[in-house]
Design an enzyme around this catalytic site. Structure first.
Site: not given
Ligand code: GLY
Length: 579
Positions: A115, A390, A432, A461
């Site tokens: 990430r 994504t 996010d 996430s």
């Protein structure tokens, strides 16, 4: 009269011919394991030994070629990730991050967190003005929206631990695609055309392919700068990205555009092997991603809440089923907002949230005929807790290893910023984070301290790359893009198969619905419910919001005879390929 009879006879013969063709097609299908399902529930692509399902047919083919050369599922995943960064720039990437779940053929399980992180110079209120108000779009577009990318280090770490083919051979297909060019799909051409204005506004140096007037399906596109960047990664692995010319180009881009990512951010980035989240639903063991993703925890919480209900007796299209899932989703997303974040910075009560009794108790006030308003639903008190666009691909190799990877730039084409001279897009993952308590992010999600910005923290996430075992054997590999809707898309596709007997292909194709606590409405794809069901849900007190197609679930199901069924989501260009 004679003429009418002649037309009728011709029509009859034509119909007969069509029937014969259909009969022949059906008998071919019957040879490939479709006999157990009816015409409304046909199986998807079938392969006997190995399969890749991804967002782009060219990327799926790259993965299958690696498997045919003797590579394992991790080798194929690395090659697919780099290929997607070329053929699917809206979400496939080297400028973003993601998660990988691995189940090896001996049953060992692993999860890799690559990430993105907040830059060292990031800080809690970096998107607020002097009055404490959110500055519109600052966390979504442009240089300040990007977190430190994690993909290249993630792929390097995956290869060091599990790779069997040479690293160079895994990157070369992506270099060839970028350098030689490939034909655009209709969707990709539209994506580039629709984003041209945003690209030009966001970039300090617009690449040539952005400045071209219009792209059409079938046009050949080449990414020469990206091909050179990939070549540096091929030669020097992680150092080809986080050091040397690529790192210098990223830092220069940040300096030109007022971004924060520094050379120190890049050199210090590390992907991390973490314990996967494991939960049980009936005979199925769920193996999924833990924090900094909410995906695994939220999925297992939902399944715990739903398990006491006789789901297979419900009408999949009826109000009762939609109401039940919706009410469970409200409770789980309320917990997500309060308790989930990067566990390196925030004490996430993982064990407590995964406690079956806790989750079943959360449904104690479930009313089968009345919706509970989201304002009356709060995060639970987990036992003994003291106080955070994504794309997904699924792979099974001939040796029985499985990999689920979900990877992201966040929004479509991320921050819209191409690194000048390096040819790849940077993410806009900073959105996010909870940029201000109670302020929704681009997916309407809200959060608080658990997911506040801190230097080097990973943003929360919803990505849910998941592998499912049934009675200790590999059963399903599944995941999806879709922001906040990822978790419920994976949940519903899984339940469509295990509770409602759908084929994998039908399960991923099936229309979906979603509730995330706030805003307080059921979002549903057009066609998911008929007027009577809508009426029933309105009477129960739900609010409804219709929307276009969302999420793209790509999955593989292991059939009873051991062959593999691909579920490639028709909402995109997604394709299954195998042998
Ligand atoms: N960027 C979407 C997610 O990570 O959930």
């Amino acid at each position: 009269m004679y003429r009418i009879m002649r037309i009728a006879i011709i029509k009859y013969i034509c119909n007969l011919l069509v029937s014969i063709v259909l009969l022949l097609e059906t008998s071919t299908c019957q040879m490939s394991d479709r006999t157990d399902l009816d015409q409304d529930n046909p199986r998807g692509y079938i392969a006997e030994e190995a399969m890749v399902v991804s967002a782009h047919p060219l990327a799926s083919e790259v993965g299958v070629d690696i498997l045919k050369k003797g590579g394992n599922a991790i080798d194929a995943a690395i090659a697919v990730q780099f290929a997607l960064s070329v053929v699917y720039p809206a979400a496939g990437n080297i400028g973003g991050g993601g998660f990988m779940i691995i189940r090896s053929n001996d049953g060992s399980i692993y999860s890799l967190d690559f990430r993105e992180k907040a830059p060292l110079k990031g800080y809690r209120d970096m998107y607020l003005d002097s009055n404490g108000e959110v500055i519109k779009d600052l966390s979504r577009n442009g240089h300040l929206a990007s977190g430190v990318p994690g993909v290249v280090d993630g792929m390097d770490k995956a290869h060091q631990k599990f790779g069997t083919l040479a690293w160079e051979d895994l990157i070369q297909p992506a270099i060839d695609l970028a350098g030689n060019g490939f034909p655009l799909t209709r969707r990709e051409a539209i994506g580039l055309n629709n984003n041209q204005k945003a690209f030009i506004e966001s970039n300090t140096i617009s690449p040539d392919f952005v400045l071209r007037e219009e792209w059409s399906a079938g046009d050949t596109i080449r990414y020469s700068d990206l091909s050179e960047t990939l070549t540096r990664i091929k030669v020097s692995k992680r150092a080809g990205f986080y050091e040397g010319p690529t790192a210098d180009l990223i830092v220069s881009e940040m300096e030109r555009g007022g971004g924060l990512i520094s050379l120190e951010d890049l050199t210090s980035y590390e992907a991390i092997w973490r314990d996967p989240i494991v939960g049980q639903y009936k005979d199925y063991k769920i193996i999924s991603m833990g924090p900094p993703s909410a995906g695994g925890i939220s999925l297992v919480q939902l399944l715990h809440m739903l398990e006491p209900f006789p789901l297979s007796e419900y009408d999949l299209d009826g109000a009762q089923y939609i109401h039940l899932l919706t009410e469970a989703e409200k409770r789980v997303y309320a917990d997500r907002a309060k308790y989930l974040g990067d566990m390196d910075f925030f004490d996430v009560p993982i064990k407590q949230l995964l406690n079956r009794t806790y989750n079943e108790n959360r449904m104690e006030d479930f009313d089968p005929v009345h919706a509970k308003p989201s304002d009356d639903i709060f995060a639970g008190e987990p036992l003994a807790y003291e106080s955070s666009e994504t794309t997904h691909f699924s792979i099974v190799d001939p040796y029985g290893n499985a990999v689920a990877v979900t990877t992201t730039l966040n929004g479509g084409y991320g921050s819209k910023v191409f690194v000048g001279g390096a040819g790849f897009l940077l993410n806009n993952e900073m959105d996010d984070f909870s940029i201000k308590p109670g302020t929704p992010n681009m997916f309407g999600l809200i959060g608080g301290d658990a997911n506040a910005i801190e230097p080097e923290k990973r943003m929360l996430s919803s990505m849910t790359p998941t592998i499912v075992e049934k009675n200790n054997d590999l059963y399903m590999v599944i995941g999806s893009p879709g922001g906040s809707k990822i978790i419920t898309s994976v949940l519903q596709s899984f339940l469509n198969v295990v509770e409602f007997g759908q084929s994998m292909q039908k399960a991923v194709t099936y229309k979906r619905f979603h509730h995330q606590w706030k805003p307080d409405h059921i979002m549903f794809e057009s066609g998911r419910m008929d007027d009577e069901v809508k009426e029933d849900l309105l009477v129960m007190g739900h609010k409804l919001m219709i929307r276009g197609p969302y999420s793209r679930v790509d999955a593989i199901l292991v059939l009873e005879n051991g062959s593999l069924e691909g579920g490639a989501d028709p909402r995109g260009d997604d394709a299954a390929s195998g042998f």
